[in-house]
Design a protein around this motif. Sequence first.
Motif, PDB file in Angstrom:
ATOM      1  N   PHE A 152     -13.059  16.553   4.518  1.00 29.61           N
ATOM      2  CA  PHE A 152     -12.695  17.115   5.434  1.00 29.61           C
ATOM      3  C   PHE A 152     -11.525  18.234   4.936  1.00 29.61           C
ATOM      4  O   PHE A 152     -11.246  18.268   3.751  1.00 29.61           O
ATOM      5  CB  PHE A 152     -11.835  16.283   6.208  1.00 29.61           C
ATOM      6  N   HIS A 189      -2.427   2.325  -4.420  1.00 30.39           N
ATOM      7  CA  HIS A 189      -3.033   3.569  -4.134  1.00 30.39           C
ATOM      8  C   HIS A 189      -4.287   3.678  -3.645  1.00 30.39           C
ATOM      9  O   HIS A 189      -4.755   2.351  -3.192  1.00 30.39           O
ATOM     10  CB  HIS A 189      -2.451   4.855  -5.261  1.00 30.39           C
ATOM     11  N   ASN A 190      -5.161   4.641  -3.816  1.00 32.01           N
ATOM     12  CA  ASN A 190      -6.528   4.397  -3.175  1.00 32.01           C
ATOM     13  C   ASN A 190      -7.439   3.672  -4.390  1.00 32.01           C
ATOM     14  O   ASN A 190      -7.916   4.419  -5.321  1.00 32.01           O
ATOM     15  CB  ASN A 190      -7.218   5.862  -2.949  1.00 32.01           C
ATOM     16  N   VAL A 225     -12.154   6.530   1.676  1.00 31.85           N
ATOM     17  CA  VAL A 225     -13.070   7.745   1.329  1.00 31.85           C
ATOM     18  C   VAL A 225     -14.059   7.716   0.304  1.00 31.85           C
ATOM     19  O   VAL A 225     -15.170   8.017   0.331  1.00 31.85           O
ATOM     20  CB  VAL A 225     -12.128   9.141   1.186  1.00 31.85           C
ATOM     21  N   ARG A 255      -5.083  12.736  -3.577  1.00 34.57           N
ATOM     22  CA  ARG A 255      -4.790  11.164  -3.950  1.00 34.57           C
ATOM     23  C   ARG A 255      -4.800  10.690  -5.198  1.00 34.57           C
ATOM     24  O   ARG A 255      -5.348  11.451  -6.103  1.00 34.57           O
ATOM     25  CB  ARG A 255      -5.951  10.587  -2.995  1.00 34.57           C
ATOM     26  N   SER A 285       0.700  -1.237  -0.087  1.00 34.53           N
ATOM     27  CA  SER A 285      -0.001  -0.231   0.085  1.00 34.53           C
ATOM     28  C   SER A 285       0.738   1.205  -0.130  1.00 34.53           C
ATOM     29  O   SER A 285       2.151   1.318   0.496  1.00 34.53           O
ATOM     30  CB  SER A 285      -0.671   0.049   1.124  1.00 34.53           C
ATOM     31  N   ASP A 340      -4.033  11.893   9.301  1.00 29.63           N
ATOM     32  CA  ASP A 340      -4.368  11.960   7.773  1.00 29.63           C
ATOM     33  C   ASP A 340      -3.003  12.664   7.393  1.00 29.63           C
ATOM     34  O   ASP A 340      -2.502  13.617   7.869  1.00 29.63           O
ATOM     35  CB  ASP A 340      -5.464  12.706   7.406  1.00 29.63           C
TER      36      ASP A 340
HETATM   37  C1  UD1 Z   1      -6.569   4.920   1.969  1.00 33.74           C
HETATM   38  C2  UD1 Z   1      -6.866   3.741   3.006  1.00 33.74           C
HETATM   39  C3  UD1 Z   1      -5.480   3.210   3.221  1.00 33.74           C
HETATM   40  C4  UD1 Z   1      -5.015   2.495   1.979  1.00 33.74           C
HETATM   41  C5  UD1 Z   1      -5.063   3.742   1.059  1.00 33.74           C
HETATM   42  C6  UD1 Z   1      -4.582   3.092  -0.144  1.00 33.74           C
HETATM   43  C7  UD1 Z   1      -8.461   3.637   5.070  1.00 33.74           C
HETATM   44  C8  UD1 Z   1      -8.995   4.366   5.989  1.00 33.74           C
HETATM   45  N1  UD1 Z   1      -7.413   4.351   4.342  1.00 33.74           N
HETATM   46  O1  UD1 Z   1      -5.870   5.888   2.651  1.00 33.74           O
HETATM   47  O2  UD1 Z   1      -6.059   1.882   4.156  1.00 33.74           O
HETATM   48  O3  UD1 Z   1      -4.048   1.726   2.127  1.00 33.74           O
HETATM   49  O4  UD1 Z   1      -6.042   4.430   0.921  1.00 33.74           O
HETATM   50  O5  UD1 Z   1      -5.409   2.363  -0.846  1.00 33.74           O
HETATM   51  O6  UD1 Z   1      -9.051   2.847   4.316  1.00 33.74           O
HETATM   52  N2  UD1 Z   1     -11.633  12.110   4.094  1.00 33.74           N
HETATM   53  C9  UD1 Z   1     -12.770  13.057   3.743  1.00 33.74           C
HETATM   54  N3  UD1 Z   1     -14.148  12.787   4.297  1.00 33.74           N
HETATM   55  C10 UD1 Z   1     -14.366  11.323   4.926  1.00 33.74           C
HETATM   56  C11 UD1 Z   1     -13.294  10.418   4.999  1.00 33.74           C
HETATM   57  C12 UD1 Z   1     -12.092  11.048   4.567  1.00 33.74           C
HETATM   58  O7  UD1 Z   1     -12.816  14.175   3.440  1.00 33.74           O
HETATM   59  O8  UD1 Z   1     -15.432  11.122   5.201  1.00 33.74           O
HETATM   60  C13 UD1 Z   1     -10.420  12.441   3.663  1.00 33.74           C
HETATM   61  C14 UD1 Z   1      -9.507  12.250   4.538  1.00 33.74           C
HETATM   62  O9  UD1 Z   1      -9.626  13.433   5.441  1.00 33.74           O
HETATM   63  C15 UD1 Z   1      -8.467  12.112   3.730  1.00 33.74           C
HETATM   64  C16 UD1 Z   1      -8.703  11.417   2.469  1.00 33.74           C
HETATM   65  O10 UD1 Z   1     -10.076  11.759   2.330  1.00 33.74           O
HETATM   66  O11 UD1 Z   1      -7.697  13.310   3.544  1.00 33.74           O
HETATM   67  C17 UD1 Z   1      -8.471  10.101   2.202  1.00 33.74           C
HETATM   68  O12 UD1 Z   1      -9.021   9.378   3.004  1.00 33.74           O
HETATM   69  P1  UD1 Z   1      -8.985   7.745   3.254  1.00 33.74           P
HETATM   70  O13 UD1 Z   1      -9.498   7.143   2.131  1.00 33.74           O
HETATM   71  O14 UD1 Z   1      -9.599   7.242   4.754  1.00 33.74           O
HETATM   72  O15 UD1 Z   1      -7.443   7.526   3.808  1.00 33.74           O
HETATM   73  P2  UD1 Z   1      -5.929   7.270   2.837  1.00 33.74           P
HETATM   74  O16 UD1 Z   1      -5.159   8.035   3.541  1.00 33.74           O
HETATM   75  O17 UD1 Z   1      -6.194   7.935   1.298  1.00 33.74           O
END
Ligand code: UD1
Length: 328
Positions: free
Chosen positions: A222, A189-190, A205, A229, A101, A292
């Motif tokens: 947020f 990545h995501n 997210v 990403r 990851s 984050d």
């Molecule tokens: C995510 C995964 C991580 C994975 C990576 C790569 C989670 C929690 N994180 O990391 O495990 O290895 O992708 O695939 O599964 N956000 C909002 N609103 C929300 C939720 C999140 O704005 O309701 C924002 C967060 O603040 C952050 C971004 O979205 O800035 C990404 O969040 P998230 O997908 O949770 O975590 P990653 O750090 O990208």
Amino acid sequence: MRVLITGAAGFIGSHIAETLETAGHDISGVDLRNGSDIRDAGVLDRSLEGVDVVVHQAAKVGIGVDVADMPGYVAVNAYGTAVLLAAMARCRVARLVLASSMVVYGEGAYDCAAHGRVRPGPRVVTDLSTGFFEPRCPYCAAGLTPAEIGEDAPTDPRSAYATTKLAQEHLAANWARETGGTAVALRYHNVYGPRMPRDTPYSGVAAIFRSALEAGRSPTVFEDGGQRRDFVHVRDVARANAVALDAGVPGALTVYNIASGEPHTVGELAAALATECGGPEPVITGEYRLGDVRHIVASPDRAAGELGFRARIGFADGMRELATAPFG
Ligand code: UD1
């Protein structure tokens, strides 16, 4: 090839199974959902018979709720991988493709006008609480310009999940050196797409936004929504695994970013998905989560150059599909 997929019933594993089957590989799977645990040496000894390569996707994912989740991450991701590798050595299976990851990097790469390429530490509450979301130069505290992160960047795992994903990479390298095997780690990545898990404390997210929209609620964005990403479609991730199998990369451990190469902000993700789902509009809350990172954007160049892998599903098409895609 005879391929054993761990986590074969999961979000990414199930897409890999479909892609490899279509490509003509002979697939079998182990998955906790089907009652077969990678931590069970007996199950593994039976499952690994005659297998050429293991594609290891079984993992506890997400960032979890709090430190109470730590034992679970270590038990599944670190210990589970160790049991798997020991079984592969016993059964003389010499090839591994590992789901890693981008979280192993921690904060992304940045350039400081005075200090060049830097890797900032965690952001501080005094900045975040006053709405300053960009990380600062660790030497002069100046604002920074985000840059693409390559695989040779130092790792900086900031959660138990990230630590155990990095541990998996190291264990795979240890196993490969001791047995003469080869391991390829794909740093996803995501990942998004059909069969994503629903909104839970362990979801990313894209799943959270889609779940909100389905329930008629606004996606809550947020920070200021400007965090970047790389959202990569699950079928592209599955194809990256197929390509890694066929490439037969030599060496103990080679790591690749698996990304779309088309970074977007979280605000753009929310807006695109809200449009495709027919509203309601996203709300930018200015809230933040201390753990984050701000921007984490991959260089897809090594995977393109060495594996010939390039993502094919663009953001707009991917979001259109995600709006109505089934959850896993
Ligand atoms: C995510 C995964 C991580 C994975 C990576 C790569 C989670 C929690 N994180 O990391 O495990 O290895 O992708 O695939 O599964 N956000 C909002 N609103 C929300 C939720 C999140 O704005 O309701 C924002 C967060 O603040 C952050 C971004 O979205 O800035 C990404 O969040 P998230 O997908 O949770 O975590 P990653 O750090 O990208």
